[in-house]
Design an enzyme around this catalytic site. Structure first.
Site, PDB file in Angstrom:
ATOM      1  N   HIS A   1      -4.503   0.582  11.112  1.00 50.00           N
ATOM      2  CA  HIS A   1      -5.750  -0.172  11.266  1.00 50.00           C
ATOM      3  C   HIS A   1      -6.255   0.005  12.696  1.00 50.00           C
ATOM      4  O   HIS A   1      -6.690  -0.951  13.337  1.00 50.00           O
ATOM      5  CB  HIS A   1      -5.514  -1.653  10.949  1.00 50.00           C
ATOM      6  CG  HIS A   1      -4.889  -1.888   9.617  1.00 50.00           C
ATOM      7  ND1 HIS A   1      -3.930  -2.851   9.404  1.00 50.00           N
ATOM      8  CD2 HIS A   1      -5.055  -1.266   8.430  1.00 50.00           C
ATOM      9  CE1 HIS A   1      -3.552  -2.833   8.133  1.00 50.00           C
ATOM     10  NE2 HIS A   1      -4.218  -1.867   7.525  1.00 50.00           N
TER      11      HIS A   1
ATOM     12  N   HIS B   1      -0.463   5.292   7.926  1.00 46.25           N
ATOM     13  CA  HIS B   1      -1.630   4.469   7.607  1.00 46.25           C
ATOM     14  C   HIS B   1      -1.738   3.402   8.681  1.00 46.25           C
ATOM     15  O   HIS B   1      -0.769   2.697   8.977  1.00 46.25           O
ATOM     16  CB  HIS B   1      -1.513   3.808   6.238  1.00 46.25           C
ATOM     17  CG  HIS B   1      -2.555   2.760   6.007  1.00 46.25           C
ATOM     18  ND1 HIS B   1      -3.910   3.012   6.147  1.00 46.25           N
ATOM     19  CD2 HIS B   1      -2.462   1.444   5.690  1.00 46.25           C
ATOM     20  CE1 HIS B   1      -4.590   1.908   5.914  1.00 46.25           C
ATOM     21  NE2 HIS B   1      -3.741   0.946   5.638  1.00 46.25           N
TER      22      HIS B   1
ATOM     23  N   GLU C   1       0.811  -1.219   0.000  1.00 46.33           N
ATOM     24  CA  GLU C   1       0.000   0.000   0.000  1.00 46.33           C
ATOM     25  C   GLU C   1       0.852   1.282   0.000  1.00 46.33           C
ATOM     26  O   GLU C   1       0.385   2.330   0.441  1.00 46.33           O
ATOM     27  CB  GLU C   1      -0.953  -0.008   1.189  1.00 46.33           C
ATOM     28  CG  GLU C   1      -2.035  -1.069   1.071  1.00 46.33           C
ATOM     29  CD  GLU C   1      -3.117  -0.895   2.120  1.00 46.33           C
ATOM     30  OE1 GLU C   1      -4.214  -0.455   1.768  1.00 46.33           O
ATOM     31  OE2 GLU C   1      -2.848  -1.195   3.306  1.00 46.33           O
TER      32      GLU C   1
ATOM     33  N   HIS D   1     -11.351  -0.489   6.981  1.00 49.69           N
ATOM     34  CA  HIS D   1      -9.911  -0.691   6.778  1.00 49.69           C
ATOM     35  C   HIS D   1      -9.088  -0.024   7.872  1.00 49.69           C
ATOM     36  O   HIS D   1      -8.212  -0.628   8.452  1.00 49.69           O
ATOM     37  CB  HIS D   1      -9.533  -0.134   5.399  1.00 49.69           C
ATOM     38  CG  HIS D   1      -8.145  -0.434   4.963  1.00 49.69           C
ATOM     39  ND1 HIS D   1      -7.736  -0.295   3.656  1.00 49.69           N
ATOM     40  CD2 HIS D   1      -7.044  -0.851   5.633  1.00 49.69           C
ATOM     41  CE1 HIS D   1      -6.462  -0.633   3.552  1.00 49.69           C
ATOM     42  NE2 HIS D   1      -6.015  -0.972   4.743  1.00 49.69           N
TER      43      HIS D   1
END
Length: 233
Positions: A94, A92, A73, A162
């Site tokens: 979760h 980024h 990603e 996500h």
């Protein structure tokens, strides 16, 4: 380079706070080449060292991979840096307390001064608006660009089912925002549970949000977080 040590520390700090798991990642725009960024190879964040950092261009092509596996990603990072010249760090994650807000339609609101930036409004990226039938991962530049457009000028965006993406003008701010976004989500869920369906929750008003956001550089916490992180094996 101290900046790369800061990036190593950021990985370990966010893992220690439960914000990124084995699949989360942090990047840093190159201080010397603004059209490049650093991101660790595909490895658990607790284990990241300077030797794991790979430099990329904004198309997310590795410049010095030397056989190391790239994060799938990485396009999240390249497209946000392309769209946001003001951003120096991208996280980024979760974050487990944040994900429920991405799927319920319940907006995150600012009820905690350390996460006042939430009160500026957090968009929610729906990947199906760009491509249907995905595994929710940002696998290419098209999806990365769509996420960057949804983020727009905000400090963070949710990603439906996500996690979230958090940005900052510098690394301490992006790390701090990521930690306090998770804490704020947890507190809001607790407040909603305590208040019940007919209860009342007092959120920060607009003036309080603006007064608090201007002070949230997180520089006071950063040296302590960094020192603890770099002591870890």
């Amino acid at each position: 380079m101290d900046a790369l040590q800061d990036l190593v520390a950021a990985y370990r700090i966010l893992a220690a706070h439960g914000v990124i798991d084995a699949y989360g990642h942090v990047s840093l725009r190159s201080p010397r080449h603004p059209e490049r960024y650093y991101l660790a190879r595909s490895i658990a964040p607790e284990l990241v060292s300077e030797e794991d950092l790979i430099e990329y261009d904004l198309d997310s092509r590795p410049i010095n991979a030397n056989g190391r596996d790239s994060v799938l990603e990485r396009f999240i990072h390249g497209e946000i840096y392309r769209a946001r010249p003001d951003v120096a760090c991208v996280v980024h994650n979760h974050s487990p307390s944040v994900v429920p807000f991405s799927v319920t339609g319940v907006p995150m609101r600012a009820l905690y001064h350390m996460a006042a930036f939430v009160g500026e409004g957090l968009p929610n990226f729906e990947i199906r608006d760009t491509r249907k039938g995905t595994d929710l991962l940002i696998r290419d530049s098209i999806l990365g660009k769509a996420l960057a457009e949804k983020l727009a000028g905000k400090p963070a965006a949710l990603m439906r089912g996500h996690g979230s993406v958090v940005v900052g003008e510098n690394l301490p701010r992006a790390v701090g925002r990521s930690i306090y976004l998770e804490q704020s989500a947890r507190m809001q869920m607790q407040a909603l549970a305590l208040a019940g369906p007919s209860g009342r929750i007092t959120y920060l008003d607009e003036a309080e949000v603006q007064a608090s956001v201007t002070r949230q550089d997180y520089y006071r916490a950063w040296p302590l977080w960094r020192a603890k992180a770099l002591k870890r094996p």
